[in-house]
Design an enzyme around this catalytic site. Structure first.
Site: not given
Ligand code: NAD
Length: 497
Positions: A190, A265, A299, A400
């Site tokens: 997804k 991650e 991230c 963050e």
């Molecule tokens: P997010 O957590 O808002 O969303 C990530 C994904 O999770 C999206 O596809 C979203 O639709 C889905 N999601 C949201 N709520 C959910 C739920 N309750 N159940 C299942 N899926 C759900 O994050 P974002 O705003 O898209 O991305 C930014 C974040 O991602 C930052 O915190 C960043 O640090 C992190 N990130 C981490 C890495 C890593 O490798 N550690 C890499 C890239 C981004």
């Protein structure tokens, strides 16, 4: 590795047309018939609509993935999965520019940066191809009475549910689909609702490369409507998630129904430590781009910049000058260094942190303003910001931001900076700039982070594991241990006397 663009025609016009999602080898709409728009964050234009997938679509995708897992895919030999991955890598290489344009248009990453990420995608696919034929168990001597041979085998975990964020759609997709293919798993991915298009293109290329129906499925939709049912699904064996720490925590709770395996991650608040003996010509641009690349939507952003007090003021001055010089604009221009923020919501979030920095007494020495000259008015462009006079307890030094904001903090001794650098709930990455070998080793040993970079940053290689400590999550992507995340170990005992 930078792959030179090749003149392959674009498959998708990104002009507002509808794109379907990919389930069981077919392009389909959501069972509900609902759709949502995805926009180019640089121009605000709607570039496509995609299905608003929900529980029924997840059910269908998981069923397709299970059928494929139990079907002919389970009889694919390692060398066949290897050949498939190599074919995918070659096809991706031919379409690399199209993939990069898709990322740039859907989420704003400057195209020059997207192109330079080839090693993280094509190299990674070829690395997984190698791993497909390197999976092995062990023969283990036992102390049991009688004559019993004991050994282990490695088996694919089964159906994997993958959920990814919007800030790196290509790498995030490949880092999850690649190991699934290498190990013989099947996958339902997804994408983020903010940037769903490249994963659909990736699915199209994978099908063309010969990935059997149902092995790779993409369900577009929101976290609540499509992500949550995937996490809760009782026939999903494992969830691999990249996203924020808060969502990671809720995913961990929601996955408990069938105790599925989870790797996470998550977010970061990474320290970068610049020692007094550092090569400043190198440290300034690298420290700046450790945050400003992708407008800070990374991230591993090195957003807490600890600078040795004797060089602090000079460093901050150079950093501010560097920030002011960056070329900001639509990422599709190959000379653009900084693109837009993904959305109005992300823009508001970053503005909130900029306000909190000022209110809590930090000094804004560069950037922070919204850029609205000419075409920039159509997107959410923020001038890269540098705060000085930041203390460890300020909100901008603790949370963050996921935007182009650096906080500079002076330090006096190595012991002190180590304690302060580690004083965060996160542990994703850290940077050190020094010419002293002993300092480099001491700091890298004591920093509580999954990746430590000395005199460089952002160095990510397929052969090296990447992942977090503490609330930055667990599990590793890349490196030989990555495939273990997609495997079960079975112990076999055979009495032979
Ligand atoms: P997010 O957590 O808002 O969303 C990530 C994904 O999770 C999206 O596809 C979203 O639709 C889905 N999601 C949201 N709520 C959910 C739920 N309750 N159940 C299942 N899926 C759900 O994050 P974002 O705003 O898209 O991305 C930014 C974040 O991602 C930052 O915190 C960043 O640090 C992190 N990130 C981490 C890495 C890593 O490798 N550690 C890499 C890239 C981004």
């Amino acid at each position: 590795m930078t792959v030179v663009p090749t003149p392959v025609p674009m498959r998708h016009q990104l002009d507002g047309r509808h794109r379907q999602m990919f389930i069981g080898g077919s392009w389909v709409d959501a069972a509900s018939g609902e759709r949502f728009e995805t926009r180019n964050p640089a121009t605000g234009e709607v570039i496509a609509t995609v299905p608003r997938g929900g529980k029924q679509d997840i059910e269908r995708a998981v069923a397709a993935a299970r059928t494929a897992f139990d079907g002919p895919w389970s009889r694919f030999k390692p060398h066949e999965r290897q050949k498939l991955l190599l074919r995918i890598a070659d096809l991706f290489e031919r379409h690399w520019d199209e993939i990069c344009v898709s990322d740039t248009t859907d989420m704003g990453l400057p195209i020059a940066r997207a192109r330079a990420n080839a090693n993280r995608v094509l190299g990674m696919l070829r690395f997984y191809a190698g791993m497909a034929t390197a999976i092995h168990g062990q023969t283990i001597e036992n102390s049991l009475p009688g004559d019993i041979v004991s050994y282990t085998t490695k088996e694919p975990v089964g159906v994997v549910g993958a959920i990814i964020p919007w800030n790196a759609p290509t790498a995030a997709s490949v880092w999850k689909i690649g190991p699934a293919l290498a190990t013989g798993c099947t996958i339902v991915l997804k994408p983020s609702e903010e940037a769903p298009l490249t994963p659909l293109l990736i699915a199209e290329l994978m099908a063309e490369a010969g990935v059997p129906d149902g092995v790779v499925n993409i369900v577009t939709g929101t976290g609540q409507q499509a992500g949550a049912p995937l996490v809760e699904h009782m026939d999903v064996d494992k969830i691999v998630f990249t996203g924020s720490t808060a969502t990671g925590q809720s995913i961990l709770r929601a996955s408990a129904g069938n105790l599925k395996r989870v790797s996470l991650e998550l977010g970061g608040k990474s320290p970068v430590i610049v020692c007094a003996d550092a090569d400043l010509e190198r440290a300034v641009p690298v420290a700046a781009m450790s945050v400003f690349a992708n407008s800070g939507q990374i991230c591993i952003a090195g957003s807490r910049l600890f600078v040795a007090r004797p060089i602090h003021d000079d460093f901050v001055e150079r950093l501010a000058a560097y920030a002011k010089d960056l070329r900001i604009g639509d990422g599709i221009d190959p000379t653009t260094e900084i693109g837009p923020l993904i959305s109005a919501r992300q823009f508001e979030r970053v503005q909130g942190y900029l306000r909190s920095g000022a209110e809590e007494g930090a000094q804004l020495v560069a950037g922070g303003e919204r850029l609205t000259q000419g075409a920039l008015a159509k997107g959410h462009f923020v001038a890269p910001a540098v705060f000085a006079g930041v203390s460890d307890t300020m909100t901008i030094a603790r949370e963050e931001i996921f935007g182009p904001v650096i906080s500079a903090l002076p330090f006096d001794t190595l012991d002190e900076v180590m304690t302060r650098a580690n004083d965060t709930p996160y542990g994703l990455a850290a940077g050190v700039f020094t010419r002293d070998l002993s300092t480099a080793h001491q700091l890298s040993r004591r920093l509580r982070a999954g990746s430590v970079w000395v005199n460089t940053y952002h160095a990510i290689d397929p052969a090296m594991p990447f992942g977090g400590y503490k609330m930055s999550g667990y599990g590793r992507e890349g490196g030989i241990e990555h495939v273990d995340e997609y495997l079960n170990t079975k112990g076999v005992f055979i009495r032979i006397d």
